[in-house]
Scaffold this motif. Structure first.
Motif, PDB file in Angstrom:
ATOM      1  N   GLN A 154      30.421  30.084 -28.048  1.00 36.52           N
ATOM      2  CA  GLN A 154      31.746  29.475 -28.128  1.00 36.52           C
ATOM      3  C   GLN A 154      32.558  30.013 -29.309  1.00 36.52           C
ATOM      4  O   GLN A 154      33.771  30.249 -29.179  1.00 36.52           O
ATOM      5  CB  GLN A 154      31.619  27.959 -28.214  1.00 36.52           C
ATOM      6  N   GLN A 155      31.906  30.235 -30.444  1.00 37.69           N
ATOM      7  CA  GLN A 155      32.611  30.795 -31.597  1.00 37.69           C
ATOM      8  C   GLN A 155      33.129  32.191 -31.283  1.00 37.69           C
ATOM      9  O   GLN A 155      34.277  32.524 -31.594  1.00 37.69           O
ATOM     10  CB  GLN A 155      31.702  30.840 -32.825  1.00 37.69           C
ATOM     11  N   ALA A 213      33.702  33.480 -28.308  1.00 37.80           N
ATOM     12  CA  ALA A 213      34.734  33.393 -27.272  1.00 37.80           C
ATOM     13  C   ALA A 213      36.078  32.974 -27.864  1.00 37.80           C
ATOM     14  O   ALA A 213      37.115  33.558 -27.545  1.00 37.80           O
ATOM     15  CB  ALA A 213      34.303  32.423 -26.179  1.00 37.80           C
ATOM     16  N   LYS A 214      36.078  31.996 -28.730  1.00 36.49           N
ATOM     17  CA  LYS A 214      37.327  31.550 -29.358  1.00 36.49           C
ATOM     18  C   LYS A 214      37.914  32.650 -30.240  1.00 36.49           C
ATOM     19  O   LYS A 214      39.120  32.879 -30.246  1.00 36.49           O
ATOM     20  CB  LYS A 214      37.093  30.277 -30.166  1.00 36.49           C
ATOM     21  N   HIS A 215      37.048  33.337 -30.975  1.00 39.14           N
ATOM     22  CA  HIS A 215      37.491  34.414 -31.851  1.00 39.14           C
ATOM     23  C   HIS A 215      38.128  35.550 -31.054  1.00 39.14           C
ATOM     24  O   HIS A 215      39.218  36.021 -31.381  1.00 39.14           O
ATOM     25  CB  HIS A 215      36.299  34.923 -32.658  1.00 39.14           C
ATOM     26  N   SER A 265      39.214  35.499 -27.950  1.00 35.59           N
ATOM     27  CA  SER A 265      40.255  35.118 -26.986  1.00 35.59           C
ATOM     28  C   SER A 265      41.659  35.436 -27.496  1.00 35.59           C
ATOM     29  O   SER A 265      42.602  35.478 -26.716  1.00 35.59           O
ATOM     30  CB  SER A 265      40.147  33.635 -26.631  1.00 35.59           C
ATOM     31  N   HIS A 266      41.793  35.688 -28.781  1.00 37.34           N
ATOM     32  CA  HIS A 266      43.087  36.071 -29.349  1.00 37.34           C
ATOM     33  C   HIS A 266      43.363  37.558 -29.152  1.00 37.34           C
ATOM     34  O   HIS A 266      44.476  38.015 -29.381  1.00 37.34           O
ATOM     35  CB  HIS A 266      43.136  35.743 -30.839  1.00 37.34           C
ATOM     36  N   ASP A 293      32.823  28.435 -21.181  1.00 38.77           N
ATOM     37  CA  ASP A 293      32.502  27.033 -21.382  1.00 38.77           C
ATOM     38  C   ASP A 293      31.298  27.024 -22.328  1.00 38.77           C
ATOM     39  O   ASP A 293      30.995  28.045 -22.945  1.00 38.77           O
ATOM     40  CB  ASP A 293      32.247  26.295 -20.060  1.00 38.77           C
ATOM     41  N   ALA A 312      30.188  32.768 -20.881  1.00 38.73           N
ATOM     42  CA  ALA A 312      31.435  33.412 -21.310  1.00 38.73           C
ATOM     43  C   ALA A 312      31.540  34.783 -20.666  1.00 38.73           C
ATOM     44  O   ALA A 312      30.537  35.474 -20.469  1.00 38.73           O
ATOM     45  CB  ALA A 312      31.484  33.536 -22.826  1.00 38.73           C
TER      46      ALA A 312
END
Length: 94
Positions: A18-19, A21-23, A25-26, A33, A37
């Protein structure tokens, strides 16, 4: 196309997935989820991560003409950054 299958032994697979993916995604299209990913890199590389209880499964598809080992290095360096408490993580090719 070069495909690399590997796993990263860790008890924190979902958190790191998740970390990451969030990183990323920018910077690129990412769907994710808590357990899965899918990353679409600008160079055509596709990364799929699946979190399990004791490991993070990785499937990296790198197009011809791109450096597959460099892409492995990008993935592992980012994972180690998020997993600084247990880094360096093992990247075990299947």
């Amino acid at each position: 196309m070069t495909t690399i299958h590997a796993h990263v032994p860790t008890q924190s697979a979902s958190r790191y997935l998740q970390q990451l993916a969030k990183h990323w995604s920018h910077k690129m299209p990412v769907t994710f989820d808590a357990e899965h990913a899918d990353f679409a890199f600008p160079n055509g590389t596709r990364l799929v991560l699946d979190a399990e209880a004791d490991r993070l499964r990785c499937s990296l598809e790198v197009p011809e003409g791109e450096d597959a080992e460099r892409m492995v290095g990008v993935l592992t360096s980012h994972l180690d950054r998020f997993a600084f408490r247990e880094a360096p993580l093992a990247f075990v090719r299947d």
